[in-house]
Scaffold this motif. Structure first.
Motif, PDB file in Angstrom:
ATOM      1  N   SER A  41       0.855  -1.190   0.000  1.00 34.34           N
ATOM      2  CA  SER A  41       0.000   0.000   0.000  1.00 34.34           C
ATOM      3  C   SER A  41       0.889   1.237   0.000  1.00 34.34           C
ATOM      4  O   SER A  41       2.105   1.142   0.194  1.00 34.34           O
ATOM      5  N   ALA A  42       0.237   2.381  -0.095  1.00 31.88           N
ATOM      6  CA  ALA A  42       0.947   3.647   0.099  1.00 31.88           C
ATOM      7  C   ALA A  42       1.414   3.731   1.551  1.00 31.88           C
ATOM      8  O   ALA A  42       0.837   3.091   2.430  1.00 31.88           O
ATOM      9  N   THR A  47      -2.301   8.349   1.429  1.00 28.08           N
ATOM     10  CA  THR A  47      -3.512   8.463   0.605  1.00 28.08           C
ATOM     11  C   THR A  47      -4.408   9.575   1.159  1.00 28.08           C
ATOM     12  O   THR A  47      -4.954  10.378   0.400  1.00 28.08           O
ATOM     13  N   GLU A  78       0.878   4.581  -3.953  1.00 24.96           N
ATOM     14  CA  GLU A  78       1.351   3.210  -4.161  1.00 24.96           C
ATOM     15  C   GLU A  78       2.523   3.174  -5.141  1.00 24.96           C
ATOM     16  O   GLU A  78       3.400   2.318  -5.050  1.00 24.96           O
ATOM     17  N   PHE A 140      -4.136  -1.196  -4.952  1.00 23.63           N
ATOM     18  CA  PHE A 140      -5.093  -0.086  -5.027  1.00 23.63           C
ATOM     19  C   PHE A 140      -5.362   0.443  -6.425  1.00 23.63           C
ATOM     20  O   PHE A 140      -6.372   1.059  -6.650  1.00 23.63           O
ATOM     21  N   ARG A 154     -11.092   2.726  -0.932  1.00 16.86           N
ATOM     22  CA  ARG A 154     -10.204   2.727   0.230  1.00 16.86           C
ATOM     23  C   ARG A 154      -9.992   1.302   0.734  1.00 16.86           C
ATOM     24  O   ARG A 154     -10.909   0.486   0.778  1.00 16.86           O
ATOM     25  N   GLY A 155      -8.768   1.016   1.104  1.00 11.66           N
ATOM     26  CA  GLY A 155      -8.432  -0.338   1.550  1.00 11.66           C
ATOM     27  C   GLY A 155      -8.253  -1.316   0.395  1.00 11.66           C
ATOM     28  O   GLY A 155      -8.142  -2.528   0.597  1.00 11.66           O
ATOM     29  N   GLY A 156      -8.200  -0.779  -0.843  1.00 15.69           N
ATOM     30  CA  GLY A 156      -8.225  -1.638  -2.033  1.00 15.69           C
ATOM     31  C   GLY A 156      -6.974  -2.463  -2.286  1.00 15.69           C
ATOM     32  O   GLY A 156      -6.988  -3.374  -3.132  1.00 15.69           O
ATOM     33  N   SER A 157      -5.888  -2.196  -1.567  1.00 11.94           N
ATOM     34  CA  SER A 157      -4.687  -3.009  -1.803  1.00 11.94           C
ATOM     35  C   SER A 157      -4.907  -4.470  -1.415  1.00 11.94           C
ATOM     36  O   SER A 157      -4.283  -5.371  -1.989  1.00 11.94           O
ATOM     37  N   ASP A 158      -5.780  -4.693  -0.444  1.00 11.58           N
ATOM     38  CA  ASP A 158      -6.106  -6.082  -0.097  1.00 11.58           C
ATOM     39  C   ASP A 158      -6.656  -6.796  -1.329  1.00 11.58           C
ATOM     40  O   ASP A 158      -6.280  -7.939  -1.636  1.00 11.58           O
TER      41      ASP A 158
HETATM   42  N1  ASP Z   1      -3.660   3.358   0.124  1.00  7.93           N
HETATM   43  C1  ASP Z   1      -5.054   3.006  -0.076  1.00  7.93           C
HETATM   44  C2  ASP Z   1      -5.878   3.517   1.093  1.00  7.93           C
HETATM   45  O1  ASP Z   1      -5.354   4.160   1.989  1.00  7.93           O
HETATM   46  C3  ASP Z   1      -5.239   1.541  -0.295  1.00  7.93           C
HETATM   47  C4  ASP Z   1      -4.880   0.642   0.864  1.00  7.93           C
HETATM   48  O2  ASP Z   1      -4.149   1.073   1.764  1.00  7.93           O
HETATM   49  O3  ASP Z   1      -5.297  -0.525   0.862  1.00  7.93           O
HETATM   50  O4  ASP Z   1      -7.059   3.322   1.112  1.00  7.93           O
END
Ligand code: ASP
Ligand code: ADP
Ligand code: MG
Length: 425
Positions: A41-42, A47, A78, A140, A154-158
């Motif tokens: 992730s970033a 982000t 990212e 992401f 948001r949270g898309g790296s998963d």
């Molecule tokens: N950097 C993105 C976020 O903060 C994706 C992630 O962290 O999964 O939502």
């Protein structure tokens, strides 16, 4: 030799020191003979910082051309991470190459800020792995059919990580984060929360959809659809712990049906502070009214969650529903400008200070009285329930936001989820 995907979240990538530690951990897996694809992730806060800059220039972007630019900005976090991690790996003597989503490519639709992955081309990744390189791919982000950069929410790296693992038919996807697994509830809210050694896919899906941000819901959907062995574990253990111990740590998402026999009735508690409640008051109670209210909101591309319609008095009723807080103002606008004049309803009132608290467990299917225990517990704490919604394996209530922590703690205790309750058995 196994093909493993590692995902590292923002806190895990939070500084150059942390990135070095990630590189050391990845190098350990490579030296043990495995092929590694890493999806970071970033760096933590990045982000938010980027989206904050965009907000200074356009407070409420909603036009597609503005959302396109928002994604162009957000995706850069990212981009920095992959380059830094590849450098850190090379500095350890591990051959590594980084790619942005557009280079792989990770193909998505054009729904900027919440794009869905359509396909992932594995050719370039496989060629690099065959040359002995670690492949570092941005979380992401992706690219749409027209070549525009997109982000996955948001949270898309998963989701990126599990989707890459599915595309490569990887042996395992390890989601490294700042907690050592999936807990009965967020351990930051309830310190007594207990780590689950495993959680069924269905429960994880509910927990994620009801607000547990430990995994983005779409990553769980991918894991289920493609049966990706997925484990959530800590990136804060010493990087040099034995691989055998690390591989067994954290929480495994399971797909087997028969495991549920032994399970507790309620496995976890989720909460969501991202919703707002809207009530349309004094609606004429006649056929088609729900559609007349919800139709224009849905047409404005606003998702609706919990809905409640009260019994009518004198031919009029009240109709309430929840939407994401980001859509709250827009939904109020649609109701005031379109729905009030069309239906003759009296007025619209909104409340953004609500939260949704949910109990989740596949054991609920075969046990009665679970919801009533929930309602009793909340009433004993003097917490008023504003809305209720249930499914086979969950019950959710909407309550005043200020009671959220109290409700979660009380329910955690009432359903014997506290670590001390299990230790005493
Ligand atoms: N950097 C993105 C976020 O903060 C994706 C992630 O962290 O999964 O939502
Ligand atoms: P990352 O940056 O690694 O993706 P996130 O912040 O997205 O990490 O997710 C991890 C966080 O999820 C934890 O720090 C924890 O506060 C929160 N969380 C919410 N519910 C749970 C749960 N049931 N179990 C574990 N963590 C949870
Ligand atoms: Mg996350």
């Amino acid at each position: 030799m196994a093909l493993i995907v590692h995902k590292y979240g923002g806190t895990s990538m939070g500084s150059t020191e942390r990135i070095r530690s990630v590189a050391q951990r990845v190098a350990k897996w490579v030296r043990a003979g495995h092929q590694l694809v890493v999806v970071p992730s970033a760096m933590s806060g990045e982000t938010n910082r980027l989206l904050g800059l965009a907000k200074e220039l356009m407070p409420n972007p909603s036009a597609p051309e503005a959302l396109r630019e928002l994604d162009a900005v957000a995706a850069t976090g990212e981009q920095v991470s992959v380059g830094l991690l590849a450098l850190a790996l090379q500095a350890q003597g591990v051959p590594a190459v980084s790619y942005g989503g557009w280079q792989v490519p990770v193909q998505t639709d054009s729904a900027y800020t919440k794009a869905r992955i359509a396909s992932i081309d594995d050719a370039r990744i496989r060629a690099d792995l065959a040359c002995g390189k670690v492949v570092v791919i941005t979380g992401f982000q992706g690219i749409d059919a027209l070549g525009n950069v997109t982000t996955l929410g948001r949270g898309g790296s998963d989701t990126s990580a599990v989707a890459v693992a599915a595309a490569l038919k990887a042996d395992e996807c390890l989601i490294y984060t700042d907690v050592d697994g999936v807990y009965t509830t967020d351990p930051r809210i309830v310190p007594e929360a207990r780590r689950l050694a495993s959680i069924s896919f269905e429960e994880m899906l509910e927990m994620a959809s009801l607000g547990s941000k430990v995994l983005q819901i779409r990553s769980v959907e991918f894991a289920g659809k493609y049966r990706v062995p997925t484990r959530v574990l800590s990136s804060f253990t010493p990087w040099d712990i034995p691989i055998e111990d690390e591989a067994q740590s954290g929480t495994l998402i399971t797909f087997e049906e028969d495991e549920k026999m032994e399970q507790a009735v309620v496995s976890g508690i989720a909460f969501n502070r991202d919703e707002a409640k809207i009530s349309v008051i004094g609606v004429p109670d006649r056929p088609g009214i729900a559609f007349q209210i919800i139709g224009p909101v849905a047409a404005a591309n606003i998702d609706i969650d919990v809905i409640i319609q009260n019994v009518s008095h004198d031919g009029r009723t009240d109709f309430s529903f929840t939407v994401h807080r980001n859509d709250y103002q827009r939904a109020m606008g649609v109701l005031e400008s379109q729905v009030l004049p069309a239906t003759g309803a009296a007025r619209v009132i909104g409340d953004a200070k609500i939260c949704k608290v949910s109990i989740v467990g596949i054991g609920m299917r075969s046990h009665v009285g679970v919801a009533s225990t929930m309602f009793r517990t909340l009433s004993e704490e003097g917490i008023n329930i504003q809305m209720i919604t249930t499914s086979e394996i969950k019950t959710s209530v909407v309550i005043d936001e200020k009671y959220m922590e109290l409700a979660v703690r009380a329910l955690h205790k009432a359903f014997d989820l506290d670590a001390s309750a299990v230790a005493a058995e």
